[in-house]
Write a protein that holds these residues in place. Sequence first.
Motif, PDB file in Angstrom:
ATOM      1  N   LEU A   1      -1.457 -36.066  13.139  1.00 46.27           N
ATOM      2  CA  LEU A   1      -1.686 -35.460  12.211  1.00 46.27           C
ATOM      3  C   LEU A   1      -1.237 -36.773  11.174  1.00 46.27           C
ATOM      4  O   LEU A   1      -0.763 -36.275  10.388  1.00 46.27           O
ATOM      5  N   ALA A   2      -1.733 -37.598  11.394  1.00 44.16           N
ATOM      6  CA  ALA A   2      -1.173 -38.789  10.814  1.00 44.16           C
ATOM      7  C   ALA A   2      -1.410 -39.029   9.191  1.00 44.16           C
ATOM      8  O   ALA A   2      -1.171 -39.088   8.338  1.00 44.16           O
ATOM      9  N   ASP A   3      -2.846 -37.839   9.565  1.00 50.59           N
ATOM     10  CA  ASP A   3      -3.912 -37.872   7.629  1.00 50.59           C
ATOM     11  C   ASP A   3      -3.000 -36.988   6.650  1.00 50.59           C
ATOM     12  O   ASP A   3      -2.779 -37.421   4.937  1.00 50.59           O
ATOM     13  N   PHE A   4      -1.531 -36.274   7.194  1.00 49.13           N
ATOM     14  CA  PHE A   4      -1.182 -35.684   6.723  1.00 49.13           C
ATOM     15  C   PHE A   4       0.479 -35.229   6.712  1.00 49.13           C
ATOM     16  O   PHE A   4       1.251 -34.557   6.878  1.00 49.13           O
ATOM     17  N   ARG A   5       1.010 -36.440   6.786  1.00 49.52           N
ATOM     18  CA  ARG A   5       2.436 -37.113   7.017  1.00 49.52           C
ATOM     19  C   ARG A   5       2.835 -36.571   6.128  1.00 49.52           C
ATOM     20  O   ARG A   5       4.439 -35.846   6.292  1.00 49.52           O
ATOM     21  N   ASN A   6       2.786 -36.537   4.728  1.00 50.50           N
ATOM     22  CA  ASN A   6       3.397 -35.830   3.524  1.00 50.50           C
ATOM     23  C   ASN A   6       3.367 -34.539   3.651  1.00 50.50           C
ATOM     24  O   ASN A   6       3.876 -33.388   2.263  1.00 50.50           O
ATOM     25  N   ASP A   7       2.282 -33.800   4.144  1.00 52.96           N
ATOM     26  CA  ASP A   7       2.200 -32.355   4.208  1.00 52.96           C
ATOM     27  C   ASP A   7       2.494 -31.272   5.555  1.00 52.96           C
ATOM     28  O   ASP A   7       3.115 -30.213   5.094  1.00 52.96           O
ATOM     29  N   PHE A   8       3.747 -31.929   5.844  1.00 57.34           N
ATOM     30  CA  PHE A   8       4.234 -31.199   6.882  1.00 57.34           C
ATOM     31  C   PHE A   8       5.593 -32.201   6.960  1.00 57.34           C
ATOM     32  O   PHE A   8       6.079 -33.538   7.232  1.00 57.34           O
ATOM     33  N   SER A   9       6.705 -31.230   7.825  1.00 54.13           N
ATOM     34  CA  SER A   9       7.750 -31.377   8.026  1.00 54.13           C
ATOM     35  C   SER A   9       7.737 -30.660   9.637  1.00 54.13           C
ATOM     36  O   SER A   9       7.627 -29.815  10.607  1.00 54.13           O
ATOM     37  N   VAL A  10       8.537 -31.826  11.112  1.00 53.60           N
ATOM     38  CA  VAL A  10       8.959 -31.327  12.071  1.00 53.60           C
ATOM     39  C   VAL A  10      10.673 -31.166  12.340  1.00 53.60           C
ATOM     40  O   VAL A  10      11.435 -31.713  11.538  1.00 53.60           O
ATOM     41  N   ILE A  11      10.784 -30.142  13.116  1.00 52.61           N
ATOM     42  CA  ILE A  11      11.903 -29.880  13.143  1.00 52.61           C
ATOM     43  C   ILE A  11      12.373 -29.725  14.414  1.00 52.61           C
ATOM     44  O   ILE A  11      12.014 -28.736  15.568  1.00 52.61           O
ATOM     45  N   SER A  12      13.843 -30.300  14.392  1.00 52.51           N
ATOM     46  CA  SER A  12      14.595 -29.909  15.799  1.00 52.51           C
ATOM     47  C   SER A  12      15.923 -29.060  16.729  1.00 52.51           C
ATOM     48  O   SER A  12      16.206 -29.308  14.250  1.00 52.51           O
ATOM     49  N   GLY A  13      16.042 -28.855  17.136  1.00 59.42           N
ATOM     50  CA  GLY A  13      17.731 -28.353  17.061  1.00 59.42           C
ATOM     51  C   GLY A  13      17.247 -26.856  16.609  1.00 59.42           C
ATOM     52  O   GLY A  13      18.192 -26.271  15.847  1.00 59.42           O
ATOM     53  N   LEU A  14      16.210 -25.946  16.496  1.00 57.54           N
ATOM     54  CA  LEU A  14      16.387 -24.702  16.630  1.00 57.54           C
ATOM     55  C   LEU A  14      15.760 -23.802  17.292  1.00 57.54           C
ATOM     56  O   LEU A  14      14.988 -24.348  18.507  1.00 57.54           O
ATOM     57  N   SER A  15      16.247 -22.580  18.164  1.00 57.44           N
ATOM     58  CA  SER A  15      16.698 -21.661  18.442  1.00 57.44           C
ATOM     59  C   SER A  15      16.564 -19.975  17.673  1.00 57.44           C
ATOM     60  O   SER A  15      17.477 -20.057  16.839  1.00 57.44           O
ATOM     61  N   HIS A  16      16.501 -19.234  18.567  1.00 55.27           N
ATOM     62  CA  HIS A  16      16.975 -17.464  18.031  1.00 55.27           C
ATOM     63  C   HIS A  16      18.177 -17.425  19.138  1.00 55.27           C
ATOM     64  O   HIS A  16      18.227 -17.397  20.295  1.00 55.27           O
ATOM     65  N   PRO A  17      19.394 -17.648  18.355  1.00 50.23           N
ATOM     66  CA  PRO A  17      20.717 -17.029  19.702  1.00 50.23           C
ATOM     67  C   PRO A  17      20.508 -16.051  20.175  1.00 50.23           C
ATOM     68  O   PRO A  17      19.879 -14.782  19.852  1.00 50.23           O
ATOM     69  N   ASP A  18      20.854 -15.861  21.866  1.00 48.26           N
ATOM     70  CA  ASP A  18      20.536 -14.907  22.213  1.00 48.26           C
ATOM     71  C   ASP A  18      19.723 -14.557  22.433  1.00 48.26           C
ATOM     72  O   ASP A  18      19.406 -12.928  23.186  1.00 48.26           O
ATOM     73  N   VAL A  19      18.870 -14.959  22.784  1.00 50.06           N
ATOM     74  CA  VAL A  19      17.334 -14.524  23.086  1.00 50.06           C
ATOM     75  C   VAL A  19      17.455 -15.214  24.304  1.00 50.06           C
ATOM     76  O   VAL A  19      16.512 -16.777  23.780  1.00 50.06           O
ATOM     77  N   ALA A  20      17.077 -15.421  25.251  1.00 47.34           N
ATOM     78  CA  ALA A  20      17.089 -16.252  26.067  1.00 47.34           C
ATOM     79  C   ALA A  20      16.658 -14.632  27.732  1.00 47.34           C
ATOM     80  O   ALA A  20      16.589 -14.771  27.621  1.00 47.34           O
ATOM     81  N   GLY A  21      15.572 -16.169  29.019  1.00 48.51           N
ATOM     82  CA  GLY A  21      14.934 -14.973  29.980  1.00 48.51           C
ATOM     83  C   GLY A  21      13.716 -15.793  30.175  1.00 48.51           C
ATOM     84  O   GLY A  21      13.264 -15.018  30.567  1.00 48.51           O
ATOM     85  N   GLY A  22      13.537 -16.940  29.245  1.00 49.82           N
ATOM     86  CA  GLY A  22      12.383 -17.363  29.584  1.00 49.82           C
ATOM     87  C   GLY A  22      10.781 -16.627  29.676  1.00 49.82           C
ATOM     88  O   GLY A  22      10.696 -16.804  27.791  1.00 49.82           O
ATOM     89  N   HIS A  23       9.971 -16.325  30.017  1.00 52.23           N
ATOM     90  CA  HIS A  23       8.930 -16.051  29.682  1.00 52.23           C
ATOM     91  C   HIS A  23       9.456 -14.503  29.095  1.00 52.23           C
ATOM     92  O   HIS A  23       8.635 -13.646  27.600  1.00 52.23           O
ATOM     93  N   SER A  24      10.581 -14.196  29.108  1.00 46.90           N
ATOM     94  CA  SER A  24      10.528 -12.246  28.712  1.00 46.90           C
ATOM     95  C   SER A  24      10.471 -12.872  26.605  1.00 46.90           C
ATOM     96  O   SER A  24      10.723 -11.521  26.109  1.00 46.90           O
ATOM     97  N   THR A  25      10.711 -13.915  26.001  1.00 40.56           N
ATOM     98  CA  THR A  25      11.069 -14.505  25.005  1.00 40.56           C
ATOM     99  C   THR A  25      10.153 -14.281  24.288  1.00 40.56           C
ATOM    100  O   THR A  25      10.090 -14.209  23.083  1.00 40.56           O
ATOM    101  N   GLU A  26       8.649 -14.311  24.618  1.00 37.68           N
ATOM    102  CA  GLU A  26       7.144 -14.800  24.504  1.00 37.68           C
ATOM    103  C   GLU A  26       7.720 -13.756  22.978  1.00 37.68           C
ATOM    104  O   GLU A  26       6.492 -13.398  22.080  1.00 37.68           O
ATOM    105  N   ASN A  27       7.316 -12.690  22.793  1.00 35.72           N
ATOM    106  CA  ASN A  27       7.573 -11.256  22.057  1.00 35.72           C
ATOM    107  C   ASN A  27       8.464 -11.667  21.113  1.00 35.72           C
ATOM    108  O   ASN A  27       8.730 -10.122  20.158  1.00 35.72           O
ATOM    109  N   CYS A  28       9.521 -12.647  20.816  1.00 32.78           N
ATOM    110  CA  CYS A  28      10.584 -12.493  20.030  1.00 32.78           C
ATOM    111  C   CYS A  28      10.395 -13.559  19.523  1.00 32.78           C
ATOM    112  O   CYS A  28      11.528 -13.136  18.464  1.00 32.78           O
ATOM    113  N   PHE A  29       9.530 -14.059  19.308  1.00 30.80           N
ATOM    114  CA  PHE A  29       9.718 -15.234  18.764  1.00 30.80           C
ATOM    115  C   PHE A  29       9.460 -15.170  17.013  1.00 30.80           C
ATOM    116  O   PHE A  29      10.369 -16.232  15.474  1.00 30.80           O
TER     117      PHE A  29
END
Length: 426
Positions: free
Chosen positions: A74-102
Amino acid sequence: MNKLNRRRFLKGLGVTVSLPWLESIASRSVRGEEPVEPPQRMLMISNNLGILSTPFFPENTGKDYQLSPYLNELADFRNDFSVISGLSHPDVAGGHSTENCFLTAARGPTRSGFRNSISLDQYAAEALGPVTRFSTLNLGVNIDKANRSLSWTRDGALLPAEDRASVLFHKMFVQEEAKAIKQHLQRLEERRSILDVLMDDTRKIEIRLGQEDRARLDQYLTSIREVEMRLESEREWELRPKPVTDQPEPQDIQDQKLFFEKFDLMLSMAQLALESDCTRIVTLMVDAFATPAFQLHEGQQTSDGYHNLSHHGQAEEKLAQLEDADRQQMGLLHKLLQNLASKPQGDQRLLDYTSVLYGSNMGDANTHDNTNLPILLAGGDYQHGQHLAFRHDENAPLCNLFVSMLQKLGIETDEFGSSTGTLSGV
């Protein structure tokens, strides 16, 4: 209730139906009139098995971060996106069961009696009102319609995703014959008549109720009013001609093995829906879990289904196939950003008015981990060109980003799901 009273009733509830944004309206500034700002839009994409985190996340942070192997696509659009780490949903765990909770952040998806909550797209649609023919469009790739969706109602009911491009095209652009429109209007009128009877019946018993029962009845009446508004909006849009496109009607791709071709097709349909202003909110769930062994390149197929590949156990062959698949998805995302950037919107680009969220409920599908989710936000005229890093041992709520996205749409809210505010830095 006659038509005039009904119209007054709906206007009293603040119901309006606006016209799609048009270049000709925006050009009023040329004639010395106040220009009309194009509307903001949202496109939210999730692959329910995620991507490999090491080649996705950059090693350093801030504005001067070095592009990771995946983000190089995505280098052509470097100034058009942000990558964000360290995010999640609190108390939303259980592997694949979380797919409907995104997009809902509903807590405890593995608990007995779990019920989902309203998704981000539906919340936004409620707040915006019927400004477009479709309040939202919910799309899917290889989707298991009975069990998976990104879109959920306020009552926690699944809204099935549409995976047929031809059906979407017909809904958006193919004008129905007069007879079909008349039949649809008759059905709407019948539904409104039923609501009138319900309203009359509830008013008759209201005076005999106590305070607690009156509160319950008020909730019920609110639900009826919401249905009234939707029916009136649907009627208004039914009477308007659909937009015209020069794009040919797409051919559906039935073969689940053609994973990237199907993904590309649904992204193009999402783009077409946004640029035609058929809707301003689109979700797209890529159901990798339901995807069998698929074609990586012409004449080359994966050695196993997507789910089994995701449990790679550090096996080099599986990792190589997953990385190939991830890079191709980054390539499709690049194509989407390129297409949105090529479409003028006022004196800017459609990309500048479209918040594109790409992510997953899975931080690491191999270990069923639901923290440190891969999140990329593009377009929408945010403070882009950066790697925003939050604590990996104590994640920030992903819903903080959702609140920021809602505010970008012009929705006055400071909370959604498990949010604690907006996301700092965007």
